[in-house]
Design a protein around this motif. Structure first.
Motif, PDB file in Angstrom:
ATOM      1  N   GLU A 192       0.837  -1.209   0.000  1.00  0.00           N
ATOM      2  CA  GLU A 192       0.000   0.000   0.000  1.00  0.00           C
ATOM      3  C   GLU A 192       0.866   1.250   0.000  1.00  0.00           C
ATOM      4  O   GLU A 192       0.593   2.210  -0.733  1.00  0.00           O
ATOM      5  CB  GLU A 192      -0.923  -0.002   1.218  1.00  0.00           C
ATOM      6  CG  GLU A 192      -2.050  -1.003   1.157  1.00  0.00           C
ATOM      7  CD  GLU A 192      -2.899  -0.978   2.422  1.00  0.00           C
ATOM      8  OE1 GLU A 192      -2.926   0.088   3.080  1.00  0.00           O
ATOM      9  OE2 GLU A 192      -3.507  -2.008   2.753  1.00  0.00           O
ATOM     10  N   HIS A 193       1.902   1.245   0.824  1.00  0.00           N
ATOM     11  CA  HIS A 193       2.810   2.392   0.898  1.00  0.00           C
ATOM     12  C   HIS A 193       3.491   2.633  -0.446  1.00  0.00           C
ATOM     13  O   HIS A 193       3.628   3.787  -0.891  1.00  0.00           O
ATOM     14  CB  HIS A 193       3.859   2.145   1.982  1.00  0.00           C
ATOM     15  CG  HIS A 193       4.913   3.203   2.059  1.00  0.00           C
ATOM     16  ND1 HIS A 193       4.670   4.470   2.574  1.00  0.00           N
ATOM     17  CD2 HIS A 193       6.217   3.201   1.669  1.00  0.00           C
ATOM     18  CE1 HIS A 193       5.772   5.201   2.489  1.00  0.00           C
ATOM     19  NE2 HIS A 193       6.726   4.441   1.943  1.00  0.00           N
ATOM     20  N   ARG A 224       0.764   4.035  -3.068  1.00  0.00           N
ATOM     21  CA  ARG A 224      -0.013   5.226  -2.741  1.00  0.00           C
ATOM     22  C   ARG A 224       0.449   6.442  -3.553  1.00  0.00           C
ATOM     23  O   ARG A 224       1.625   6.734  -3.667  1.00  0.00           O
ATOM     24  CB  ARG A 224       0.082   5.542  -1.257  1.00  0.00           C
ATOM     25  CG  ARG A 224      -0.983   6.540  -0.780  1.00  0.00           C
ATOM     26  CD  ARG A 224      -0.990   6.651   0.734  1.00  0.00           C
ATOM     27  NE  ARG A 224      -1.321   5.381   1.383  1.00  0.00           N
ATOM     28  CZ  ARG A 224      -2.550   4.917   1.519  1.00  0.00           C
ATOM     29  NH1 ARG A 224      -3.574   5.616   1.038  1.00  0.00           N
ATOM     30  NH2 ARG A 224      -2.773   3.763   2.136  1.00  0.00           N
ATOM     31  N   GLY A 225      -0.533   7.103  -4.157  1.00  0.00           N
ATOM     32  CA  GLY A 225      -0.259   8.334  -4.899  1.00  0.00           C
ATOM     33  C   GLY A 225       0.220   8.135  -6.327  1.00  0.00           C
ATOM     34  O   GLY A 225       0.519   9.110  -7.025  1.00  0.00           O
ATOM     35  N   ASP A 269      -1.517   6.459  -8.925  1.00  0.00           N
ATOM     36  CA  ASP A 269      -2.652   6.685  -9.831  1.00  0.00           C
ATOM     37  C   ASP A 269      -2.436   6.164 -11.250  1.00  0.00           C
ATOM     38  O   ASP A 269      -2.400   6.917 -12.220  1.00  0.00           O
ATOM     39  CB  ASP A 269      -2.998   8.178  -9.886  1.00  0.00           C
ATOM     40  CG  ASP A 269      -3.604   8.676  -8.593  1.00  0.00           C
ATOM     41  OD1 ASP A 269      -3.960   7.832  -7.752  1.00  0.00           O
ATOM     42  OD2 ASP A 269      -3.704   9.894  -8.407  1.00  0.00           O
ATOM     43  N   ALA A 282      -4.462  -3.852  -2.406  1.00  0.00           N
ATOM     44  CA  ALA A 282      -3.715  -2.611  -2.208  1.00  0.00           C
ATOM     45  C   ALA A 282      -4.158  -1.543  -3.202  1.00  0.00           C
ATOM     46  O   ALA A 282      -4.304  -0.366  -2.842  1.00  0.00           O
ATOM     47  CB  ALA A 282      -2.214  -2.876  -2.342  1.00  0.00           C
ATOM     48  N   LYS A 337      -7.392  -0.285  -1.934  1.00  0.00           N
ATOM     49  CA  LYS A 337      -7.219   0.449  -0.674  1.00  0.00           C
ATOM     50  C   LYS A 337      -6.699   1.874  -0.896  1.00  0.00           C
ATOM     51  O   LYS A 337      -7.145   2.820  -0.252  1.00  0.00           O
ATOM     52  CB  LYS A 337      -6.239  -0.325   0.223  1.00  0.00           C
ATOM     53  CG  LYS A 337      -6.154   0.193   1.650  1.00  0.00           C
ATOM     54  CD  LYS A 337      -7.366  -0.231   2.460  1.00  0.00           C
ATOM     55  CE  LYS A 337      -7.218   0.162   3.932  1.00  0.00           C
ATOM     56  NZ  LYS A 337      -6.187  -0.632   4.636  1.00  0.00           N
ATOM     57  N   VAL A 338      -5.754   2.020  -1.850  1.00  0.00           N
ATOM     58  CA  VAL A 338      -5.177   3.354  -2.080  1.00  0.00           C
ATOM     59  C   VAL A 338      -5.987   4.167  -3.081  1.00  0.00           C
ATOM     60  O   VAL A 338      -5.655   5.311  -3.376  1.00  0.00           O
ATOM     61  CB  VAL A 338      -3.706   3.261  -2.542  1.00  0.00           C
ATOM     62  CG1 VAL A 338      -2.871   2.509  -1.519  1.00  0.00           C
ATOM     63  CG2 VAL A 338      -3.580   2.607  -3.922  1.00  0.00           C
ATOM     64  N   THR A 349      -6.626   3.627  -6.421  1.00  0.00           N
ATOM     65  CA  THR A 349      -6.085   3.787  -7.776  1.00  0.00           C
ATOM     66  C   THR A 349      -7.226   3.817  -8.792  1.00  0.00           C
ATOM     67  O   THR A 349      -8.022   2.884  -8.867  1.00  0.00           O
ATOM     68  CB  THR A 349      -5.136   2.619  -8.116  1.00  0.00           C
ATOM     69  OG1 THR A 349      -4.116   2.529  -7.125  1.00  0.00           O
ATOM     70  CG2 THR A 349      -4.485   2.833  -9.477  1.00  0.00           C
TER      71      THR A 349
END
Length: 335
Positions: A59-60, A63-64, A66, A99, A102-103, A105
């Protein structure tokens, strides 16, 4: 358009990366620290490390970012420990999808590279009939079982979430081409004057050249229907000797001995191959899964849905693909 390709350092994944770059996409190649970048030298490639074993870390890492498209080509075809098939092919797929959800996307499409092997030895009574998507899978290898488990989760596990996840599944038959290592062993054996076949009953085999798989990947991104699964082959059916005959021709017709072994002998060889693998820590090319693959007689599959829904049209029969493959092996010092 921004695309993430897992398994990017592998045989199929590296070709998907090249096609994404050719299309002018912002291309992200996911790989492990230990993976080779031998076929990923283009300076336009963005590299990202993804730990498919660790959901929190994953996830980390995502994240971000996209991504518009994710092509999940990561996986294993051979393992010393059968549990690794399920840890990597099944659980790794679950972790990645969870993941991405969760983030948040904003995916247009998630393309999962599965395999015809999920069906196992079905429709084995002659005359052989094409395996169809409506058939019930009976995988006979841990590889096939782990891929099927991932497919089942994509189809059933995602029903528990309210998030729309636009996935498409591709099921290629035997994939060959430049950089591929398993069929390379056949070419190497023929160059060394021997060829090996298994079983005396007719065997119908199908193949697909790696660039036709790549074609299907991007068609699936553009046109694939969420939840659909498509078989991939070159549209032809071959006998077991066809591939080796073409390899021999491209190698200048060296003298050879063609050995056809009974199934029971293959069972003995692969049994001891597995034992040797566990002792040495090196996976044998002739292992338990390989036994089930080689003894299977019917590898026909129905690619009409891929043609009709994706516009997939294979461009490489063995007559075209084998010469290109052997040339690459020669040019790159493999043969």
């Amino acid at each position: 358009m921004k695309i993430l390709i897992t398994g990017s350092s592998g045989f199929i994944g590296s070709f998907i990366v090249e096609e994404a770059l050719r299309r002018g996409m912002e291309t992200w190649a996911a790989m492990r620290k230990s993976s080779s970048k031998q076929f990923l030298q283009d300076e336009r490639i963005n590299f990202i490390e993804l730990d498919l074993d660790d959901p929190i870390q994953l996830e980390h890492q995502l994240r971000g970012k996209d991504f518009d498209y994710v092509v999940h080509a990561a996986g294993v075809t051979k393992c010393l420990d059968q549990d690794d098939f399920y840890r990597i092919n099944t659980q790794g797929t679950k972790n990645l999808v969870r993941a991405l959800i969760k983030v948040g996307t904003p995916l247009k499409k998630f393309v999962y590279i599965s395999s015809l092997s999920i069906f196992g030895a079905i429709r084995e009574h002659q005359p052989y009939k094409e395996i169809r998507e409506t058939d019930t899978p009976h995988p006979n290898t841990h590889y096939g079982k782990s891929k099927l488990a991932a497919e089942h989760w994509l189809k059933k596990g995602l029903e528990t979430t309210t998030v729309h996840f636009p996935y498409v599944i591709l099921r290629p038959t035997g994939v060959y081409g430049p950089r591929e290592r398993d069929y390379f062993l056949m070419a190497k054996s023929i160059k060394q004057h021997s060829d090996f076949a298994v079983g005396f009953r007719r065997q119908d085999i199908t193949f697909v050249y790696v660039l036709d798989v790549v074609q299907a990947v991007f068609l699936a991104c553009e046109k694939g229907k969420t939840g659909r699964a498509y078989f991939l082959s070159d549209g032809e059916v071959y006998q077991s000797s066809t591939f080796s005959d073409l390899i021999r021709r491209e190698l200048g017709n060296p003298w050879w001995i063609r050995i056809t072994a009974p199934i029971w002998l293959l069972r003995i060889i692969t049994y001891f191959g597995d034992i040797a693998g566990h002792i040495t820590g090196k996976i044998s090319a002739l292992n338990n899964d390989k036994y089930h693959i080689l003894r299977q007689r019917n590898w026909r599959c129905d690619i009409e849905p891929a043609r009709q829904e994706l516009g997939y049209e294979p461009k490489y029969t063995l007559e075209r693909g084998v010469p290109l493959t052997i040339k690459w092996y020669k040019d790159n010092g493999w043969l």
